[in-house]
Design a protein around this motif. Sequence first.
Motif, PDB file in Angstrom:
ATOM      1  N   VAL A  58       0.839  -1.201   0.000  1.00 25.92           N
ATOM      2  CA  VAL A  58       0.000   0.000   0.000  1.00 25.92           C
ATOM      3  C   VAL A  58       0.875   1.253   0.000  1.00 25.92           C
ATOM      4  O   VAL A  58       0.573   2.238  -0.680  1.00 25.92           O
ATOM      5  N   SER A  59       1.984   1.219   0.757  1.00 26.74           N
ATOM      6  CA  SER A  59       2.879   2.371   0.812  1.00 26.74           C
ATOM      7  C   SER A  59       3.582   2.603  -0.515  1.00 26.74           C
ATOM      8  O   SER A  59       3.798   3.747  -0.923  1.00 26.74           O
ATOM      9  N   GLY A  60       3.952   1.518  -1.190  1.00 26.99           N
ATOM     10  CA  GLY A  60       4.720   1.633  -2.417  1.00 26.99           C
ATOM     11  C   GLY A  60       3.911   2.018  -3.634  1.00 26.99           C
ATOM     12  O   GLY A  60       4.456   2.531  -4.613  1.00 26.99           O
ATOM     13  N   SER A  61       2.608   1.774  -3.604  1.00 28.94           N
ATOM     14  CA  SER A  61       1.756   2.102  -4.758  1.00 28.94           C
ATOM     15  C   SER A  61       0.511   2.812  -4.251  1.00 28.94           C
ATOM     16  O   SER A  61      -0.556   2.207  -4.162  1.00 28.94           O
ATOM     17  N   ARG A  62       0.655   4.081  -3.898  1.00 24.62           N
ATOM     18  CA  ARG A  62      -0.463   4.842  -3.338  1.00 24.62           C
ATOM     19  C   ARG A  62      -1.606   4.914  -4.341  1.00 24.62           C
ATOM     20  O   ARG A  62      -1.403   5.268  -5.514  1.00 24.62           O
ATOM     21  N   ALA A  63      -2.795   4.584  -3.861  1.00 24.20           N
ATOM     22  CA  ALA A  63      -3.960   4.587  -4.739  1.00 24.20           C
ATOM     23  C   ALA A  63      -4.356   5.998  -5.138  1.00 24.20           C
ATOM     24  O   ALA A  63      -4.951   6.210  -6.194  1.00 24.20           O
ATOM     25  N   ARG A  64      -4.017   6.981  -4.290  1.00 26.34           N
ATOM     26  CA  ARG A  64      -4.347   8.385  -4.572  1.00 26.34           C
ATOM     27  C   ARG A  64      -3.150   9.250  -4.233  1.00 26.34           C
ATOM     28  O   ARG A  64      -2.412   8.973  -3.289  1.00 26.34           O
ATOM     29  N   SER A  65      -2.976  10.321  -4.976  1.00 23.68           N
ATOM     30  CA  SER A  65      -1.909  11.270  -4.686  1.00 23.68           C
ATOM     31  C   SER A  65      -2.151  11.904  -3.317  1.00 23.68           C
ATOM     32  O   SER A  65      -3.272  12.319  -3.008  1.00 23.68           O
ATOM     33  N   GLY A  66      -1.117  11.959  -2.491  1.00 25.64           N
ATOM     34  CA  GLY A  66      -1.253  12.564  -1.169  1.00 25.64           C
ATOM     35  C   GLY A  66      -1.822  11.645  -0.115  1.00 25.64           C
ATOM     36  O   GLY A  66      -1.991  12.066   1.039  1.00 25.64           O
TER      37      GLY A  66
END
Length: 218
Positions: A123-131
């Motif tokens: 989850v940390s490496g591929s953030r679903a949303r910017s910010g």
Amino acid sequence: VVVSAGGTREPLDPVRFLGNRSSGKQGYALARTAAARGARVTLLAANAALPDPAGVDVVPVGTAVELREAVLRAAADADAVVMAAAVADFRPATYAGGKIKKQDGQEPAPIALVRNPDILAEVSGSRARSGQVVVGFAAETDDVLANGRTKLKRKGCDLLVVNEVGERKTFGAEENEAVILGADGSETSVAHGPKEALAETVWDLVAERLGRTDPSLH
């Protein structure tokens, strides 16, 4: 926001599983506190025998693989993801369809284990949303802060809540104490007290990082 709580269970046979001592109380406190602050909350509850918090969307999960699927689905439109659940690092390599029986005079066969997915790192490496802000939890038994700093760097999350655990510490208790480490080098100590107090501090730090101008979470 998305909060995970409780402890995953990895089945060995129809009656046995590999699990941990997490009660889910800290994750539920985080969910209740976020809802009280006006957030829309999805709580991913792993084997937690606790009443559903008012105004929270509760999604039950069992294993680490099920939790991963639920987290990735819920995180797609979340401003923050807080991984408070105790996720089993390993699961039995083979599931026995029937109960494993004792054999007279024989020792049981060794149980082979395989690694579970690293949900927090993913989850940390591929953030679903910017910010999007991602918070992890580290349950340590020794060298608590040193191990916590190492884990923070390895996982790539924004905040890591580090606490010492044991048979009579944290798991199942009504109180908690922790140090919250930030990827920006910050270090916030939370004194021993109700788990709601730790939840308040976590959301304060999340809100700062979100840089919100609306009242949600403030």
